[in-house]
Design a protein around this motif. Structure first.
Motif, mmCIF file in Angstrom:
data_model
loop_
_atom_site.group_PDB
_atom_site.id
_atom_site.type_symbol
_atom_site.label_atom_id
_atom_site.label_comp_id
_atom_site.label_asym_id
_atom_site.label_seq_id
_atom_site.Cartn_x
_atom_site.Cartn_y
_atom_site.Cartn_z
ATOM 1 N N PHE A 20 0.817 -1.193 0.000
ATOM 2 C CA PHE A 20 0.000 0.000 0.000
ATOM 3 C C PHE A 20 0.858 1.252 0.000
ATOM 4 C CE2 PHE A 20 -2.591 -3.310 1.886
ATOM 5 C CZ PHE A 20 -3.822 -3.128 1.276
ATOM 6 N N THR A 21 0.316 2.321 -0.557
ATOM 7 C CA THR A 21 0.983 3.609 -0.496
ATOM 8 C C THR A 21 0.914 4.135 0.942
ATOM 9 O OG1 THR A 21 -1.060 4.794 -0.993
ATOM 10 C CG2 THR A 21 0.328 4.142 -2.868
ATOM 11 N N SER A 22 1.745 5.118 1.233
ATOM 12 C CA SER A 22 1.755 5.688 2.580
ATOM 13 C C SER A 22 0.409 6.330 2.915
ATOM 14 C CB SER A 22 2.879 6.716 2.703
ATOM 15 O OG SER A 22 2.711 7.761 1.759
ATOM 16 N N SER A 23 -0.257 6.897 1.913
ATOM 17 C CA SER A 23 -1.557 7.525 2.174
ATOM 18 C C SER A 23 -2.611 6.474 2.518
ATOM 19 C CB SER A 23 -2.008 8.360 0.974
ATOM 20 O OG SER A 23 -2.047 7.578 -0.201
ATOM 21 N N ALA A 24 -2.592 5.317 1.854
ATOM 22 C CA ALA A 24 -3.539 4.249 2.172
ATOM 23 C C ALA A 24 -3.289 3.715 3.580
ATOM 24 C CB ALA A 24 -3.430 3.124 1.143
ATOM 25 N N ARG A 25 -2.018 3.558 3.949
ATOM 26 C CA ARG A 25 -1.706 3.101 5.302
ATOM 27 C C ARG A 25 -2.187 4.109 6.337
ATOM 28 N NH1 ARG A 25 3.221 1.451 2.824
ATOM 29 N NH2 ARG A 25 4.295 3.307 3.623
ATOM 30 N N THR A 52 -5.693 12.371 -3.737
ATOM 31 C CA THR A 52 -4.842 11.401 -3.031
ATOM 32 C C THR A 52 -5.685 10.499 -2.142
ATOM 33 O OG1 THR A 52 -2.959 12.916 -3.039
ATOM 34 C CG2 THR A 52 -2.916 11.133 -1.435
ATOM 35 N N LEU A 53 -6.663 11.095 -1.433
ATOM 36 C CA LEU A 53 -7.535 10.288 -0.588
ATOM 37 C C LEU A 53 -8.355 9.331 -1.433
ATOM 38 C CD1 LEU A 53 -8.646 9.698 2.241
ATOM 39 C CD2 LEU A 53 -10.456 11.355 1.758
ATOM 40 N N SER A 54 -8.841 9.783 -2.573
ATOM 41 C CA SER A 54 -9.630 8.919 -3.446
ATOM 42 C C SER A 54 -8.816 7.717 -3.894
ATOM 43 C CB SER A 54 -10.119 9.718 -4.656
ATOM 44 O OG SER A 54 -10.896 8.907 -5.512
ATOM 45 N N GLU A 59 -7.403 1.803 -3.217
ATOM 46 C CA GLU A 59 -6.478 0.739 -2.799
ATOM 47 C C GLU A 59 -7.096 -0.127 -1.705
ATOM 48 O OE1 GLU A 59 -2.211 1.594 -2.142
ATOM 49 O OE2 GLU A 59 -2.779 3.688 -2.495
ATOM 50 N N LEU A 60 -7.641 0.512 -0.689
ATOM 51 C CA LEU A 60 -8.177 -0.213 0.456
ATOM 52 C C LEU A 60 -9.471 -0.944 0.115
ATOM 53 C CD1 LEU A 60 -7.530 2.539 3.155
ATOM 54 C CD2 LEU A 60 -6.288 0.382 2.912
ATOM 55 N N SER A 61 -10.310 -0.343 -0.721
ATOM 56 C CA SER A 61 -11.580 -0.963 -1.090
ATOM 57 C C SER A 61 -11.365 -2.221 -1.922
ATOM 58 C CB SER A 61 -12.444 0.032 -1.869
ATOM 59 O OG SER A 61 -12.764 1.154 -1.082
ATOM 60 N N ARG A 62 -10.264 -2.262 -2.642
ATOM 61 C CA ARG A 62 -9.986 -3.415 -3.506
ATOM 62 C C ARG A 62 -9.961 -4.721 -2.707
ATOM 63 N NH1 ARG A 62 -4.818 -4.943 -4.684
ATOM 64 N NH2 ARG A 62 -4.117 -2.886 -3.983
ATOM 65 N N LEU A 63 -9.514 -4.640 -1.431
ATOM 66 C CA LEU A 63 -9.468 -5.819 -0.566
ATOM 67 C C LEU A 63 -10.537 -5.779 0.522
ATOM 68 C CD1 LEU A 63 -5.592 -6.176 -0.151
ATOM 69 C CD2 LEU A 63 -7.113 -7.571 -1.561
#
Length: 390
Positions: A20-25, A52-54, A59-63
Motif C-alpha cells: 500500500f501507499t503511505s496515504s492508504a496506510r 490522493t484520498l480517493s 487501494e483499500l476498497s480493492r481488498l
C-alpha cells in the motif's frame, strides 16, 4: 495431547502480497483509531488532497479493508459517505487466561465486539495449569465455531497468561525452562501473541484508562496474585528474562531470623492469605465470605472489617513504596480483584506518603476488563502491521 512450546516464530504467517501507499496506510490507521470518518474529515485529519484520498480509498476498497456505513449531512447541505474498517480486514480473538475465570472476546481490528464469553475455573489458580490450557482451547474453539463470513479472516489470537513471557514469546515459570499449553493447539497459520497478563492490564490503562496520556507509570495488581506492569517512556518494560514486575519474587520476609523463599510475599499479600488472617482474627461467628464481602462491610463502616482493610492497605502501600524506590514512576494505577476496590485507596496513599517519594496513586478505571482490552490491543496491532506495514 502432546504438550508443545508456543512461539510466534512457529505460527507466523507469511506477509500478504498486497502493498500500500503511505496515504492508504495512513487512512487505514486513522480509521482504526477513530472508528469511522467521512472523506472530508480524513482529508483534514491527515492533510491529504481529495485526489490522493480517493486513490487511497480505491487501494483499500480493492481488498474490502474499508466500507461505507452511512451518510453525513454537511454544513453546505451536501452529504458525505461515512467510512469504517471493512470486513476484509478481518478479526482477532483475545483471551484473558485469568486465575479464576477465562474470558474471551472476538472483535474487528477497530475494536467492534463480535462475541464475548467466559469459562469459570474450578478453583483459584496462581500459575498456568492444565485446566487453564483446556479452557483457553475451549474459548478458541467456541470463537471459531461461531465465526460467520461477515467477520472476515482471523488475523491473530492473543492470550494474556499468568506467567512471564520471554522475548521469544514463550511462557516461562520459576524453576522450569518453558511452560507449555498441554491442551491447546492454535489454528494452523494464525499468529499467536502471548503476553503477561499484568503487562496487558498496563497496556490497557495506558491506552484507555487511568494512565491515558502518561509516558511513565506502573500498574500494580493485587488480588489472588500480585504483579506489576510498568510503562516508561511510553514502552512496556519487560526485562531481560521477561521478569520485570514479578513482585512475588521480592525477598520476603527479610530479617535476621527469616530466610526468604520464592513467592512468599504473594503468599502473604494475596487475597487467600488476607482472608485466612481475617477469619482467624474475626471477633464473632459471622466472618466475611470473601474479600468482596470484607470490603463491602468496611465500606459500610464495620469496625472489624475496617481494621483488616486498613492493615491490608498499609501492606499494599509498603509494596508500592518498594517499587517506587526502584522505578520512581510518579504515577501508580492500583488494580486487581482487591486492588481495584476504592475502600483500599486512602490507606495505600497514606502509607506510600509516609515511606516514599511523592507518587500519585489512583484506582483502575477499567477493572476486570483491563487485561482483555490490553491483549486485544496487542493482537489488533499485530494484525494491522501484517496487513498494512508489510
Amino acid at each position: 495431547m502432546k504438550a508443545r512450546a508456543l512461539s510466534l516464530a512457529s505460527l507466523a504467517t507469511s506477509a500478504l502480497p498486497a502493498s500500500f501507499t503511505s496515504s492508504a496506510r495512513a487512512v487505514f490507521k486513522r480509521l482504526l483509531a477513530v472508528g469511522q470518518a467521512t472523506r472530508p474529515q480524513l482529508c483534514q485529519d491527515l492533510g491529504l488532497s481529495r485526489p490522493t484520498l480517493s486513490a487511497a480509498m480505491t487501494e483499500l476498497s480493492r481488498l474490502d479493508y474499508v466500507e461505507v456505513v452511512g451518510q453525513a449531512q454537511g454544513h453546505t447541505g451536501r452529504t458525505a459517505s461515512i467510512y469504517r474498517i471493512g470486513k476484509g480486514a478481518g478479526h482477532t480473538i483475545a483471551i484473558d487466561a485469568g486465575s479464576t475465570v477465562i474470558r474471551y472476546r472476538v472483535a474487528y481490528l477497530d475494536g467492534r465486539v463480535l462475541l464475548t464469553g467466559t469459562y469459570a475455573l474450578s478453583s483459584g489458580q496462581r500459575h498456568m495449569s492444565a485446566e487453564i490450557s483446556r479452557k483457553v482451547d475451549d474459548a478458541v474453539a467456541q470463537s471459531l465455531a461461531s465465526c460467520v463470513p461477515d467477520w472476515g479472516p482471523l488475523r491473530a489470537i492473543g492470550v494474556a497468561v499468568p506467567a512471564r513471557v520471554t522475548g521469544q514469546s514463550r511462557m516461562v515459570a520459576p524453576g522450569q525452562e518453558t511452560w507449555m499449553f498441554g491442551a491447546f493447539t492454535p489454528p494452523s497459520g494464525v499468529p499467536l501473541i502471548l503476553e503477561n497478563n499484568v503487562n496487558c492490564a498496563a497496556i490497557a490503562e495506558h491506552n484507555y484508562g487511568a494512565a491515558a496520556g502518561r509516558r511513565d507509570f506502573s500498574f500494580i495488581q493485587v488480588g489472588l496474585k500480585i504483579g506489576m506492569g510498568t510503562v516508561l517512556g511510553g514502552e512496556v518494560v519487560r526485562g531481560q528474562n521477561g521478569a520485570a514486575g514479578e513482585l512475588g519474587h521480592l525477598p520476603f520476609p527479610w530479617s535476621a531470623s527469616d530466610v526468604p523463599q520464592p513467592e512468599t510475599l504473594e503468599d502473604y499479600i494475596g487475597a487467600d492469605a488476607l482472608m485466612a488472617r481475617v477469619r482467624a482474627d474475626w471477633p464473632d461467628h459471622d466472618p466475611p465470605r470473601d474479600s468482596i464481602d470484607l470490603f463491602r462491610r468496611a465500606g459500610e463502616g464495620d469496625p472489624a472489617a475496617l481494621v483488616h482493610v486498613k492493615r491490608h492497605g498499609q501492606d499494599v502501600g509498603r509494596l508500592i513504596a518498594a517499587c517506587v524506590a526502584v522505578i520512581d514512576p510518579g504515577f501508580v494505577v492500583l488494580g486487581g480483584g482487591v486492588g481495584s476496590l476504592p475502600v483500599l485507596l486512602p490507606y495505600v496513599r497514606e502509607e506510600v506518603g509516609r515511606l516514599s517519594y511523592a507518587t500519585e496513586i489512583e484506582t483502575s478505571t477499567l477493572g476486570a476488563d483491563a487485561t482483555l482490552l490490553g491483549i486485544g490491543k496487542l493482537a489488533a496491532a499485530h494484525a494491522q502491521s501484517a496487513l498494512i506495514d508489510a
